[in-house]
Design an enzyme around this catalytic site. Structure first.
Site, short mmCIF file in Angstrom:
data_model
loop_
_atom_site.label_atom_id
_atom_site.label_comp_id
_atom_site.label_asym_id
_atom_site.label_seq_id
_atom_site.Cartn_x
_atom_site.Cartn_y
_atom_site.Cartn_z
N ALA A 64 26.90 -89.95 -48.08
CA ALA A 64 25.52 -89.96 -47.59
C ALA A 64 24.96 -91.37 -47.74
CB ALA A 64 24.68 -88.98 -48.41
N GLY A 107 29.85 -87.30 -49.01
CA GLY A 107 29.71 -86.67 -47.70
C GLY A 107 30.81 -87.08 -46.73
N GLU A 110 33.54 -84.77 -47.50
CA GLU A 110 33.11 -83.45 -47.00
C GLU A 110 33.22 -83.38 -45.47
OE1 GLU A 110 29.45 -83.89 -49.26
OE2 GLU A 110 29.84 -81.94 -50.19
N GLU A 130 29.58 -87.89 -56.38
CA GLU A 130 28.15 -87.58 -56.53
C GLU A 130 27.73 -87.48 -58.00
OE1 GLU A 130 30.22 -86.09 -54.41
OE2 GLU A 130 29.22 -85.69 -52.51
N1 CAA Z 1 25.04 -95.62 -48.66
C1 CAA Z 1 24.47 -96.75 -48.24
N2 CAA Z 1 25.12 -97.93 -48.20
C2 CAA Z 1 26.40 -97.96 -48.62
C3 CAA Z 1 27.05 -96.81 -49.08
C4 CAA Z 1 26.32 -95.58 -49.10
N3 CAA Z 1 26.89 -94.44 -49.48
N4 CAA Z 1 28.32 -97.15 -49.45
C5 CAA Z 1 28.44 -98.47 -49.21
N5 CAA Z 1 27.28 -98.96 -48.71
C6 CAA Z 1 26.98 -100.34 -48.34
C7 CAA Z 1 26.84 -101.21 -49.56
O1 CAA Z 1 25.53 -101.10 -50.11
C8 CAA Z 1 27.13 -102.57 -49.00
O2 CAA Z 1 25.99 -103.03 -48.31
P1 CAA Z 1 25.49 -104.58 -48.51
O3 CAA Z 1 26.64 -105.40 -47.98
O4 CAA Z 1 24.26 -104.64 -47.67
O5 CAA Z 1 25.28 -104.76 -49.98
C9 CAA Z 1 28.20 -102.29 -47.94
O6 CAA Z 1 28.09 -100.89 -47.64
C10 CAA Z 1 29.61 -102.57 -48.45
O7 CAA Z 1 29.78 -101.84 -49.64
P2 CAA Z 1 30.29 -102.53 -51.01
O8 CAA Z 1 29.89 -103.96 -51.06
O9 CAA Z 1 29.84 -101.67 -52.15
O10 CAA Z 1 31.86 -102.43 -50.79
P3 CAA Z 1 32.99 -102.33 -51.92
O11 CAA Z 1 34.28 -102.48 -51.21
O12 CAA Z 1 32.70 -103.24 -53.05
O13 CAA Z 1 32.87 -100.82 -52.49
C11 CAA Z 1 32.63 -98.41 -52.32
C12 CAA Z 1 33.10 -99.72 -51.64
C13 CAA Z 1 33.49 -98.13 -53.56
C14 CAA Z 1 32.82 -97.30 -51.29
C15 CAA Z 1 31.15 -98.55 -52.74
O14 CAA Z 1 30.40 -99.06 -51.62
C16 CAA Z 1 30.51 -97.27 -53.18
O15 CAA Z 1 30.72 -96.82 -54.30
N6 CAA Z 1 29.68 -96.65 -52.29
C17 CAA Z 1 28.96 -95.42 -52.61
C18 CAA Z 1 29.89 -94.23 -52.59
C19 CAA Z 1 29.14 -92.96 -53.00
O16 CAA Z 1 28.63 -92.82 -54.09
N7 CAA Z 1 29.09 -91.97 -52.08
C20 CAA Z 1 28.47 -90.68 -52.31
C21 CAA Z 1 27.08 -90.66 -51.76
S1 CAA Z 1 26.22 -89.16 -52.15
C22 CAA Z 1 26.75 -88.04 -51.04
O17 CAA Z 1 27.59 -88.33 -50.20
C23 CAA Z 1 26.14 -86.64 -51.13
C24 CAA Z 1 26.25 -85.77 -49.91
O18 CAA Z 1 26.61 -86.12 -48.81
C25 CAA Z 1 25.80 -84.38 -49.97
#
Ligand code: CAA
Length: 256
Positions: A64, A107, A110, A130
């Site tokens: 998400a 997500g 999912e 999450e």
């Molecule tokens: N939402 C918004 N932006 C995101 C994102 C997310 N889930 N995941 C990555 N991005 C963005 C980052 O903020 C970054 O943006 P900027 O360049 O503007 O800073 C860009 O994408 C690149 O990401 P990273 O610099 O973090 O890339 P990385 O290679 O260092 O790491 C990653 C990759 C491990 C996937 C890391 O981005 C991460 O941990 N992302 C979040 C993953 C997460 O927690 N997902 C679960 C969300 S909750 C959910 O999904 C619930 C649901 O649907 C019901």
């Protein structure tokens, strides 16, 4: 024209590519809405017989969109338009194949699990992180993951937030094949094209019967299967399939 997707026709297969490279294809309301609408268009178009869904080489989808989520409080979550989009995606009746490279998290994992068949690049990572954010999966992650990989691994992934690689996902039954990342989409298209050449009504009912196996008891599932099998006996495609076998020629299925 969708802003967050790239849509390409490959004969009877529609290839949908998630396209938010600035955020690793994080799922916004707009993206989920566009995806639900595109799948509805594919469902309604008799020329489309299967869909392949993919992301980029780095990420299928990183979950998400957390910036969007940060703006929603409890009241916003209760009235969340994304729920309707997820439900529409769940109801897609034609074969859906996910070609997953890189991150499939939250997500994103999912969404991949909404597909009927998952084909992964050998660098793919599947996870439900999450719990690291103080929340839990909310788009089918606890239910579909457990059914796919069993209790122990699902518990480990959801409670610890640890992701698994493609090889582990293959061993656990979450994906059906792994490929070099540069071939994932090509292989998914190949499988989709093979399915697209079959009789559409048989494919549709077989998908429905297979999905029933996860939801109902054996006797009910077998009843549904017998009913569907009998229904297909009344189709022109069943006659064509058997005639083509007898004539030693490829069958030409019309979806009737
Ligand atoms: N939402 C918004 N932006 C995101 C994102 C997310 N889930 N995941 C990555 N991005 C963005 C980052 O903020 C970054 O943006 P900027 O360049 O503007 O800073 C860009 O994408 C690149 O990401 P990273 O610099 O973090 O890339 P990385 O290679 O260092 O790491 C990653 C990759 C491990 C996937 C890391 O981005 C991460 O941990 N992302 C979040 C993953 C997460 O927690 N997902 C679960 C969300 S909750 C959910 O999904 C619930 C649901 O649907 C019901």
């Amino acid at each position: 024209m969708p802003h967050t997707l790239v849509v390409q026709a490959h004969q009877a297969v529609c290839l949908i590519t998630l396209h938010r490279p600035q955020a690793l294809n994080a799922l916004t309301t707009e993206l989920l809405g566009e995806l639900a609408a595109e799948l509805q268009r594919c469902a309604d178009d008799p020329q489309v017989r299967a869909v392949v869904l993919t992301g980029s080489r780095k990420a299928f989808a990183a979950g998400a969109d957390l910036n969007e989520m940060a703006e929603r409080d409890l009241v916003g979550m209760l009235d969340d338009p994304r729920q309707a989009h997820w439900q529409q995606i769940t109801r897609f009746p034609k074969p859906l194949i996910a070609a997953v490279n890189g991150y499939a998290l939250g997500g994103g994992c999912e969404l991949a699990m909404h597909a009927d068949i998952l084909i992964a690049g050998d660098d793919a990572q599947f996870g439900q992180p999450e719990i690291n954010l103080g929340i839990m999966p909310g788009a089918g992650g606890t239910q579909r993951l457990l059914r796919a990989v069993g209790k122990s691994l699902a518990m480990q992934m959801v409670l610890s937030g640890e992701a698994i690689g493609a090889r582990r996902a293959l061993d656990a039954g979450l994906v059906s094949e792994i490929t070099p990342p540069e071939l994932t989409v090509e292989r998914a298209l190949q499988v989709a094209q093979r399915i697209a050449a079959k009789a559409p009504l048989a494919v549709r009912l077989a998908k429905e019967a297979l999905l029933k196996a996860q939801d109902v008891d054996l006797a009910s599932g077998l009843r549904f299967e017998r009913h569907a099998f009998t229904l297909l006996a009344g189709t022109a495609d069943r006659n064509e399939g058997i005639r083509a076998f007898q004539d030693k020629r490829p069958a030409e299925f019309l979806g009737r």
